[in-house]
Design an enzyme around this catalytic site. Structure first.
Site, mmCIF file in Angstrom:
data_model
loop_
_atom_site.group_PDB
_atom_site.id
_atom_site.type_symbol
_atom_site.label_atom_id
_atom_site.label_comp_id
_atom_site.label_asym_id
_atom_site.label_seq_id
_atom_site.Cartn_x
_atom_site.Cartn_y
_atom_site.Cartn_z
ATOM 1 N N THR A 57 -2.587 4.076 12.494
ATOM 2 C CA THR A 57 -3.601 4.746 11.671
ATOM 3 C C THR A 57 -4.839 3.875 11.481
ATOM 4 O OG1 THR A 57 -1.682 5.541 10.453
ATOM 5 C CG2 THR A 57 -3.844 6.079 9.553
ATOM 6 N N GLY A 59 -6.739 -3.004 0.331
ATOM 7 C CA GLY A 59 -7.472 -2.200 1.303
ATOM 8 C C GLY A 59 -8.949 -2.524 1.393
ATOM 9 N N LYS A 82 0.980 -9.312 -2.304
ATOM 10 C CA LYS A 82 -0.451 -9.386 -2.606
ATOM 11 C C LYS A 82 -0.723 -10.364 -3.755
ATOM 12 C CE LYS A 82 -1.040 -4.713 -0.860
ATOM 13 N NZ LYS A 82 -0.899 -3.284 -1.233
ATOM 14 N N VAL A 142 -5.105 -7.304 1.139
ATOM 15 C CA VAL A 142 -4.988 -7.074 -0.304
ATOM 16 C C VAL A 142 -5.933 -5.967 -0.728
ATOM 17 C CG1 VAL A 142 -5.107 -8.080 -2.607
ATOM 18 C CG2 VAL A 142 -4.478 -9.515 -0.666
ATOM 19 N N GLU A 190 6.256 6.426 1.040
ATOM 20 C CA GLU A 190 7.084 6.504 2.247
ATOM 21 C C GLU A 190 8.429 7.158 1.910
ATOM 22 O OE1 GLU A 190 6.548 3.953 5.083
ATOM 23 O OE2 GLU A 190 4.721 3.083 4.247
ATOM 24 N N ASP A 226 5.747 -5.015 -2.336
ATOM 25 C CA ASP A 226 4.416 -4.989 -1.728
ATOM 26 C C ASP A 226 3.399 -5.660 -2.661
ATOM 27 O OD1 ASP A 226 2.309 -3.639 0.177
ATOM 28 O OD2 ASP A 226 1.711 -3.042 -1.843
#
Lengths: 436, 436
Positions: free
Chosen positions: A20, A139, A210, A137, A195, A206
């Site tokens: 993606t 986006g 970060k 981190v 997900e 996650d």
């Protein structure tokens, strides 16, 4: 770097992975390449796209003649390697090889950075190469840039971030629509925000990766994912959210990294946990799948960086900002800031980590009950910020106590003793309070 | 740059001006100099502080032996010149001299940049010198960095900023406490948030200078302060604020720069005006004297940069972030991004500038009134988003109409015709709506 420094203004870019984000990177390289050349004099030439399956279907703008299954070969002929494979291997081996040979690496791989950061930075040092990771981190939110370059003139005291869009979406839906955790999770899965296996998001792993990256940057100290104690959001109920609103708070999953002091020694603490944030705090206004990171520093005061934390185009935008910076350095000289760990601050434990909590108790409705509870707080040296007592339907009392700032250790001892108190039927919840 | 490039890792810093910000810059240089050297290998040496009155009282950390009234001489012996004099002269002459001789200039002087930007950038080009100005827009908020470097990989479509803390404080006090403009201004003056002569702030001139700088960076096009139509906040009433709350909005003074299209040609529009912002928009949560800039871009989507827009220490932090970047370039090579005006987009006028407005009217309470008003909108091709009609105490009706997006020109024609309508007693207010 000399061997990889192009002399003709052309910077050869190799892309590893074309999912993606990778596909959007290809699109942006093709659409904006001429603009960047006009701005900086650096011509970005995409020389190859390494994928596992060269026959698979791709977005129409992905040039098929650039696809290759020889990732190693591609690394060997690129000035800038964009790593978007994700996970540890083969990403780790390819990134190490690129850095050691002097190629710049741009990656969005938070798992790799949080687990093998020191090895990657050492390889960059050895190859006199640059390592960029804005996309790892939050986006599109330029917080890596902010911490690594823009706040270089200041002393950071704390970082508080909403760095996982999935959990922020879930908590936001619970808060605004009164959904249960399970309902909100299902909805997030249906809409593609979560997900099928949501573990990494909802259990906070996650966010912990970060948090480790943010803490390393903010405090010039190596922090790995295993250094970060984590609490996820599975246990949070619709009642918790309603109660939060009653007390003027919003529940958010936060990555928190703080400068701490213990016995006169400076250190840091890094945590991921849900926390009540005052409704007027800027993090409280971060809705849906958006991310935001608040940085508190000695001189600048409170700063916040806000934006989309995930998605193909936003993450690709962060990747490309790194690629453009890398290309400028390749053409005009200079380099990215190297890993900065000179401070080497120790990680402090619960005895030195400042915290506030909200504790909810079910109590016998009898004389002396509140005095007994307040007594436990007093004996542990924890002062109380606010108390709210309600009679619940079953005749027993429900008590909500928000503490002042104390240490994690003292707050834990307080809760352990409350659980033993004869008047206390149940410790319903213990929740951190941040951002006051 | 070669002649000014230090070979021993020592970067000579000259400071012009030692007021509130300058004095904090001196403090930070002394406190954190060793840290920066450890991080970057660049040793910053403050070689002089040019002031008008060397005998005046100073903060205790300002070394008296560095004070000089010979600003020109100081410029001649510095690798990095920090200009904090403010205003046009002598700042302009000194900055031009420094840049032409190859010294890096770090300035917080928005007036100078907005009035003489092209001349400064040309001098930088001529001297192969770097010009930094993070502190010129929104104090500690790293939005210049964000636009100039971090978003270099994206295409920006709009910038919306709360870039003046004084007016944000005044509007926030009006909104939350129901104060009138005059009351809120007096309070701001008492607390030191507004100057004795508040013209530059409340009439929007300060915001216009910042809007010009932001637009130049975002759209790679030269925009000066005279290109920016400005409306200030003096006319805003407590009733306007109450009405805004009723319709789910907050009133903010915004700097707005947008990519526009007219007759197939791309252009930009730059404006400063009060605007109604939806309560859920991130700018609505910016309270007190804080600043924030929202950047909308094609790939990254919506980003926001938030923080303290003024004050000695926050502004000094922004100055020092530029100084540290400059020192790294002096020691390790590379340079700041040069002025980027390759796009040269034309400034579009009201015919091409998209806008939405809220119009408040006092009307005769008679049959056909609403139809007549709606008819004017329809004939001008402006569609209506929402309408709210109330009977006021004096028996006439009050109508609040929020339009959909149209052009400024069509909206102006609509209001001009409404003012002529026989049923319309008064056009009470016309306010922009942004951020939907």
């Amino acid at each position: 770097m000399t061997e990889n420094r192009p002399t003709d203004g052309v910077v050869r870019v190799g892309l590893l992975g074309c999912g993606t984000v990778g596909s959007q990177v290809v699109r942006l390289l093709r659409e904006h390449g001429d603009d960047w050349a006009a701005r900086s004099g650096a011509h970005l030439e995409l020389v190859g796209i390494a994928v596992r399956d060269t026959a698979a279907e791709r977005d129409p703008w992905v040039p098929r003649d650039l696809l290759t299954d020889d990732a190693e070969g591609l690394v060997g002929r690129a000035d800038v390697v964009i790593e978007l494979i994700g996970g540890i291997e083969p990403a780790r081996t390819l990134v190490l090889r690129a850095l050691r040979s002097g190629a710049t690496v741009v990656t969005g791989n938070k798992a790799l950075l949080a687990a093998h950061g020191p090895e990657l930075h050492a390889a960059a040092e050895a190859g006199d190469a640059d390592l960029y990771y804005e996309a790892a981190v939050a986006g599109a939110v330029p917080v890596v840039y902010g911490l690594r370059e823009s706040l270089a003139g200041d002393k950071i005291t704390a970082v508080l971030g909403i760095v996982n869009g999935t959990t922020n979406y879930i908590l936001d839906e619970m808060a605004t629509r009164g959904l249960s955790f399970d309902q909100a999770l299902s909805q997030a899965q249906e809409l593609g925000y979560a997900e099928a296996d949501p573990t990494a998001d909802v259990d906070g792993h996650d966010a912990a990766a970060k948090a480790a990256i943010l803490a390393s940057l903010a405090f010039h100290t190596r922090v790995g994912i295993d250094d970060v104690p984590v609490t996820g959001i599975r246990h949070i109920t619709a009642e918790d959210m309603a109660e939060a609103r009653e007390t003027g708070h919003v529940m958010k999953l936060l990555a928190v990294a703080r400068r701490t002091v213990s016995g006169g020694t400076e250190g840091i603490s890094v945590r991921v946990h849900p926390a009540l944030v005052p409704a007027a705090h800027p993090l409280a206004a971060v809705h849906g799948a958006f991310n935001a990171v608040v940085v508190e520093s000695e001189s600048a005061g409170r700063l916040m960086f806000y934006g989309q934390g995930a998605g193909g185009a936003p993450t690709a935008s962060a990747v490309l900002s790194d690629v453009v910076a890398a290309a400028n350095h390749k053409v005009h000289g200079g380099h990215a800031p190297r890993e900065s760990t000179y401070a080497e601050l120790p990680l402090h434990g619960p005895d030195a980590t400042a915290a506030r909590t909200q504790v909810q108790l079910r109590l016998a409705h009898a004389p002396g009950t509140l005095a007994a509870v307040a007594g436990v707080y007093g004996e542990e040296g924890v002062s109380i910020d606010s108390v709210r007592q309600q009679r619940s339907a079953d005749g027993v009392a429900q008590l909500t106590i928000i503490s002042d700032v104390s240490t994690e250790a003292a707050l834990e001892r307080t809760v352990a003793r409350l659980a033993e108190e004869p008047h206390v039927h149940e410790v319903i919840s213990v929740t951190r309070v941040e951002g006051a």
